[in-house]
Design an enzyme around this catalytic site. Structure first.
Site, PDB file in Angstrom:
ATOM      1  N   HIS A  97      -1.709  77.575 -24.036  1.00  0.00           N
ATOM      2  CA  HIS A  97      -0.616  76.654 -23.766  1.00  0.00           C
ATOM      3  C   HIS A  97       0.260  77.081 -22.600  1.00  0.00           C
ATOM      4  O   HIS A  97       1.089  76.293 -22.137  1.00  0.00           O
ATOM      5  CB  HIS A  97       0.236  76.455 -25.026  1.00  0.00           C
ATOM      6  CG  HIS A  97       0.714  75.052 -25.198  1.00  0.00           C
ATOM      7  ND1 HIS A  97       1.043  74.500 -26.419  1.00  0.00           N
ATOM      8  CD2 HIS A  97       0.919  74.059 -24.294  1.00  0.00           C
ATOM      9  CE1 HIS A  97       1.419  73.243 -26.249  1.00  0.00           C
ATOM     10  NE2 HIS A  97       1.365  72.954 -24.975  1.00  0.00           N
ATOM     11  N   ASP A 124       2.336  70.060 -31.653  1.00  0.00           N
ATOM     12  CA  ASP A 124       2.143  71.502 -31.751  1.00  0.00           C
ATOM     13  C   ASP A 124       2.703  71.995 -33.081  1.00  0.00           C
ATOM     14  O   ASP A 124       3.607  71.372 -33.647  1.00  0.00           O
ATOM     15  CB  ASP A 124       2.892  72.175 -30.588  1.00  0.00           C
ATOM     16  CG  ASP A 124       2.435  73.581 -30.278  1.00  0.00           C
ATOM     17  OD1 ASP A 124       2.095  74.324 -31.216  1.00  0.00           O
ATOM     18  OD2 ASP A 124       2.450  73.956 -29.094  1.00  0.00           O
ATOM     19  N   HIS A 126       4.144  74.923 -33.063  1.00  0.00           N
ATOM     20  CA  HIS A 126       5.206  75.812 -32.604  1.00  0.00           C
ATOM     21  C   HIS A 126       6.101  75.100 -31.601  1.00  0.00           C
ATOM     22  O   HIS A 126       5.670  74.151 -30.942  1.00  0.00           O
ATOM     23  CB  HIS A 126       4.601  77.058 -31.942  1.00  0.00           C
ATOM     24  CG  HIS A 126       3.604  77.777 -32.802  1.00  0.00           C
ATOM     25  ND1 HIS A 126       2.265  77.447 -32.803  1.00  0.00           N
ATOM     26  CD2 HIS A 126       3.748  78.779 -33.695  1.00  0.00           C
ATOM     27  CE1 HIS A 126       1.621  78.228 -33.659  1.00  0.00           C
ATOM     28  NE2 HIS A 126       2.508  79.047 -34.207  1.00  0.00           N
ATOM     29  N   ASP A 128       7.584  76.678 -28.880  1.00  0.00           N
ATOM     30  CA  ASP A 128       7.295  77.201 -27.536  1.00  0.00           C
ATOM     31  C   ASP A 128       8.511  77.177 -26.625  1.00  0.00           C
ATOM     32  O   ASP A 128       8.393  76.918 -25.416  1.00  0.00           O
ATOM     33  CB  ASP A 128       6.136  76.428 -26.895  1.00  0.00           C
ATOM     34  CG  ASP A 128       4.825  76.591 -27.657  1.00  0.00           C
ATOM     35  OD1 ASP A 128       4.692  77.586 -28.384  1.00  0.00           O
ATOM     36  OD2 ASP A 128       3.956  75.716 -27.536  1.00  0.00           O
ATOM     37  N   HIS A 141       2.382  81.939 -23.739  1.00  0.00           N
ATOM     38  CA  HIS A 141       2.084  80.579 -24.196  1.00  0.00           C
ATOM     39  C   HIS A 141       3.196  80.060 -25.102  1.00  0.00           C
ATOM     40  O   HIS A 141       3.205  78.868 -25.428  1.00  0.00           O
ATOM     41  CB  HIS A 141       0.718  80.497 -24.889  1.00  0.00           C
ATOM     42  CG  HIS A 141       0.617  81.172 -26.223  1.00  0.00           C
ATOM     43  ND1 HIS A 141      -0.451  80.982 -27.070  1.00  0.00           N
ATOM     44  CD2 HIS A 141       1.430  82.054 -26.873  1.00  0.00           C
ATOM     45  CE1 HIS A 141      -0.300  81.695 -28.175  1.00  0.00           C
ATOM     46  NE2 HIS A 141       0.836  82.347 -28.070  1.00  0.00           N
ATOM     47  N   ASP A 226      -1.804  70.487 -28.648  1.00  0.00           N
ATOM     48  CA  ASP A 226      -2.274  71.820 -29.035  1.00  0.00           C
ATOM     49  C   ASP A 226      -3.198  71.674 -30.240  1.00  0.00           C
ATOM     50  O   ASP A 226      -2.906  70.921 -31.170  1.00  0.00           O
ATOM     51  CB  ASP A 226      -1.059  72.687 -29.394  1.00  0.00           C
ATOM     52  CG  ASP A 226      -1.379  74.162 -29.557  1.00  0.00           C
ATOM     53  OD1 ASP A 226      -2.366  74.487 -30.246  1.00  0.00           O
ATOM     54  OD2 ASP A 226      -0.617  74.988 -29.028  1.00  0.00           O
ATOM     55  N   ASP A 228      -3.469  73.529 -32.648  1.00  0.00           N
ATOM     56  CA  ASP A 228      -2.815  73.881 -33.915  1.00  0.00           C
ATOM     57  C   ASP A 228      -1.845  72.814 -34.413  1.00  0.00           C
ATOM     58  O   ASP A 228      -1.225  72.988 -35.473  1.00  0.00           O
ATOM     59  CB  ASP A 228      -2.162  75.261 -33.864  1.00  0.00           C
ATOM     60  CG  ASP A 228      -0.937  75.355 -32.961  1.00  0.00           C
ATOM     61  OD1 ASP A 228      -0.306  74.318 -32.667  1.00  0.00           O
ATOM     62  OD2 ASP A 228      -0.604  76.486 -32.554  1.00  0.00           O
ATOM     63  N   GLU A 271      -5.266  75.446 -26.182  1.00  0.00           N
ATOM     64  CA  GLU A 271      -5.469  76.434 -27.243  1.00  0.00           C
ATOM     65  C   GLU A 271      -6.826  76.342 -27.959  1.00  0.00           C
ATOM     66  O   GLU A 271      -7.016  76.999 -28.976  1.00  0.00           O
ATOM     67  CB  GLU A 271      -4.329  76.406 -28.271  1.00  0.00           C
ATOM     68  CG  GLU A 271      -2.977  76.819 -27.712  1.00  0.00           C
ATOM     69  CD  GLU A 271      -2.865  78.307 -27.363  1.00  0.00           C
ATOM     70  OE1 GLU A 271      -3.723  79.098 -27.804  1.00  0.00           O
ATOM     71  OE2 GLU A 271      -1.924  78.671 -26.629  1.00  0.00           O
TER      72      GLU A 271
END
Length: 306
Positions: A97, A124, A126, A128, A141, A226, A228, A271
């Site tokens: 990322h 995502d 997260h 970030d 990332h 992403d 995830d 990712e």
């Protein structure tokens, strides 16, 4: 139909688990270009970028690693994104990322040239929103949202060309936020649709609310997807698995809603770590989601008006 420009970004410097550099090849093997063409879009594959000559930059934060490599990728991706935006819709094939440090910089520069506001949808697990100074893991990332929002702590990076207003950013599906990120988000106007919000209201209502804001402003929309964002049960090929993510059906709903809005102007796919995949399962899942983002659906439904 859309002219889709594929840009490979085999970035592996923003995190500590090797393998994301194989992502662009996996997307091609999973027939991303063919999927787009079958939907009637034209496709131009510009191959894989390289970071160019590296400098000797260092950070006062001892945890930070691969800073010169990340800066090299940021410069290369920013230039490539700005150029591709003039010709069509860039789709960045990651890569971790940290590629968004460059992709969004180039897209933001283009939006400023076009005189249109840029909105960013961050799909995502997260947030970030760390900076080079605040990251404890040293994994860059985890910093692109902080950079694109114009936050402090990025002295080693080129000045962000046109910081994205916080009110134009939507985090969607996050479920892993450390205390420093939580405190940072609390100070911002960023829209946070974490999994608690999505459990209470469903995926469609918050997504439509954000898309309606983009449309009302006549904005351009950059989507950063992403792996995830998805639950690891359906997308295992990521080094940062977090349980409780979007299901197959929920993810396709989100992508169909984005397509129906007609607002997306650029896309990150990040990712994917093929080394962790199961017979290409996650790569195919991501390509299927791009299909939904670009118009594939079970039934054609009239676009909402008003």
């Amino acid at each position: 139909m859309t002219h889709c420009i594929l840009i490979g970004a085999p970035v592996d410097s923003g995190q500590a688990r090797p393998g994301c550099l194989m992502g662009p090849a996996a997307y091609r093997v999973a027939r991303l270009a063919e999927t787009l063409a079958a939907l009637g879009h034209s496709v131009e594959d510009r191959g894989d970028l390289a970071p160019g000559a590296l400098g000797s930059e260092a950070s006062a934060n001892p945890a930070v690693h691969h800073l010169p490599e990340t800066l090299g990728w940021t410069r290369a991706l920013s230039a490539a994104a700005r150029d591709a935006c003039r010709a069509g819709m860039p789709i960045f094939l990651g890569g971790d990322h940290s590629l968004s440090l460059g992709s969004v910089a180039g897209v933001a520069a283009h939006a400023a040239e076009a005189g249109r506001p840029l909105f960013v949808l961050w799909l995502d697990a997260h947030s970030d929103i760390h900076s080079v100074e605040t990251t404890e893991s040293g994994n860059l990332h985890g910093t692109p949202l902080g950079y694109l929002a114009g936050r402090a702590g990025f002295d080693a990076f080129p000045p962000f060309p046109a910081p994205v207003p916080e009110a134009n950013i939507c985090l969607f599906g996050i479920r892993s936020v450390d205390p420093a990120e939580h405190a940072a988000l609390a100070e911002t106007e960023i829209t946070v649709n974490d999994m608690r919000v999505l459990d209470e209201y469903g995926f469609a209502v918050p997504m439509r609310a954000f898309l309606d804001r983009v449309a009302a402003a006549g904005g351009m929309l950059h989507v950063s997807l992403d792996v995830d964002f998805l639950d690891p049960s359906v997308a295992p090929a990521v080094g940062t698995t977090v349980p409780g993510g979007a299901t197959f059906r929920e993810a396709h709903l989100v992508c169909e809603l984005i397509h129906e809005s007609g607002l997306m102007t650029s896309l990150d796919l990040v990712e994917l770590n093929p080394f962790l995949d199961e017979r290409g399962r996650t790569a195919r899942m991501m390509v299927d989601l791009v299909g939904s983002l670009m118009g594939r659906k079970v039934f054609d439904r009239p676009t909402r008006s008003g």
